[in-house]
Design a protein around this motif. Structure first.
Motif, PDB file in Angstrom:
ATOM      1  N   PHE A  94      28.989  41.325  34.385  1.00  0.00           N
ATOM      2  CA  PHE A  94      30.089  41.029  35.302  1.00  0.00           C
ATOM      3  C   PHE A  94      29.992  39.601  35.823  1.00  0.00           C
ATOM      4  O   PHE A  94      30.998  38.895  35.920  1.00  0.00           O
ATOM      5  N   THR A  95      28.777  39.152  36.136  1.00  0.00           N
ATOM      6  CA  THR A  95      28.585  37.786  36.632  1.00  0.00           C
ATOM      7  C   THR A  95      28.980  36.765  35.571  1.00  0.00           C
ATOM      8  O   THR A  95      29.670  35.782  35.865  1.00  0.00           O
ATOM      9  N   LEU A  96      28.548  36.987  34.338  1.00  0.00           N
ATOM     10  CA  LEU A  96      28.883  36.051  33.258  1.00  0.00           C
ATOM     11  C   LEU A  96      30.390  36.021  32.985  1.00  0.00           C
ATOM     12  O   LEU A  96      30.965  34.946  32.774  1.00  0.00           O
ATOM     13  N   LEU A  97      31.031  37.167  33.000  1.00  0.00           N
ATOM     14  CA  LEU A  97      32.475  37.192  32.776  1.00  0.00           C
ATOM     15  C   LEU A  97      33.221  36.514  33.923  1.00  0.00           C
ATOM     16  O   LEU A  97      34.211  35.810  33.700  1.00  0.00           O
ATOM     17  N   SER A  98      32.748  36.707  35.140  1.00  0.00           N
ATOM     18  CA  SER A  98      33.390  36.048  36.284  1.00  0.00           C
ATOM     19  C   SER A  98      33.235  34.538  36.211  1.00  0.00           C
ATOM     20  O   SER A  98      34.176  33.791  36.491  1.00  0.00           O
ATOM     21  N   ALA A 144      35.591  33.220  33.543  1.00  0.00           N
ATOM     22  CA  ALA A 144      36.981  33.197  34.004  1.00  0.00           C
ATOM     23  C   ALA A 144      37.208  32.045  34.985  1.00  0.00           C
ATOM     24  O   ALA A 144      38.225  31.347  34.917  1.00  0.00           O
ATOM     25  N   ALA A 145      36.258  31.829  35.895  1.00  0.00           N
ATOM     26  CA  ALA A 145      36.404  30.733  36.853  1.00  0.00           C
ATOM     27  C   ALA A 145      36.365  29.385  36.134  1.00  0.00           C
ATOM     28  O   ALA A 145      37.093  28.452  36.501  1.00  0.00           O
ATOM     29  N   GLY A 146      35.536  29.251  35.120  1.00  0.00           N
ATOM     30  CA  GLY A 146      35.473  28.007  34.357  1.00  0.00           C
ATOM     31  C   GLY A 146      36.764  27.727  33.612  1.00  0.00           C
ATOM     32  O   GLY A 146      37.231  26.584  33.565  1.00  0.00           O
ATOM     33  N   LEU A 196      41.911  24.616  33.271  1.00  0.00           N
ATOM     34  CA  LEU A 196      43.360  24.615  33.119  1.00  0.00           C
ATOM     35  C   LEU A 196      44.087  24.099  34.350  1.00  0.00           C
ATOM     36  O   LEU A 196      45.268  23.772  34.265  1.00  0.00           O
ATOM     37  N   ASP A 197      43.404  24.025  35.479  1.00  0.00           N
ATOM     38  CA  ASP A 197      44.030  23.573  36.720  1.00  0.00           C
ATOM     39  C   ASP A 197      44.304  22.074  36.622  1.00  0.00           C
ATOM     40  O   ASP A 197      43.420  21.292  36.300  1.00  0.00           O
TER      41      ASP A 197
END
Length: 72
Positions: free
Chosen positions: A16-20, A23-25, A30-31
């Motif tokens: 879960f930590t790696l997926l989060s 996703a944040a990266g 893209l921002d």
């Protein structure tokens, strides 16, 4: 190959930590970059003329916050 319950919880937390983080990266990449601040001076319409400003008169003692409630 079976994992004990403590290892399953740790594996779930790690995935879960790696997926989060992934996703944040992706969102950070893209921002779009923020627009630069406008350094141009304000127009004269937004500023009050200096010769029309009346001097400010302060009446009373200056405010001193009470940092120690037990002391008055």
């Amino acid at each position: 190959m079976r994992l004990c319950e403590a290892n399953r919880n740790l594996l779930l937390l790690g995935s879960f930590t790696l997926l989060s983080l992934a996703a944040a990266g992706i969102v950070a990449l893209l921002d779009p970059a923020p627009a630069p601040a406008n350094t141009a001076p304000r127009s004269a319409a937004n500023q009050a003329p200096a010769h029309r400003q009346a001097p400010v008169r302060i009446v009373g003692t200056p405010f001193v916050p009470n940092t120690n409630p037990r002391q008055r």
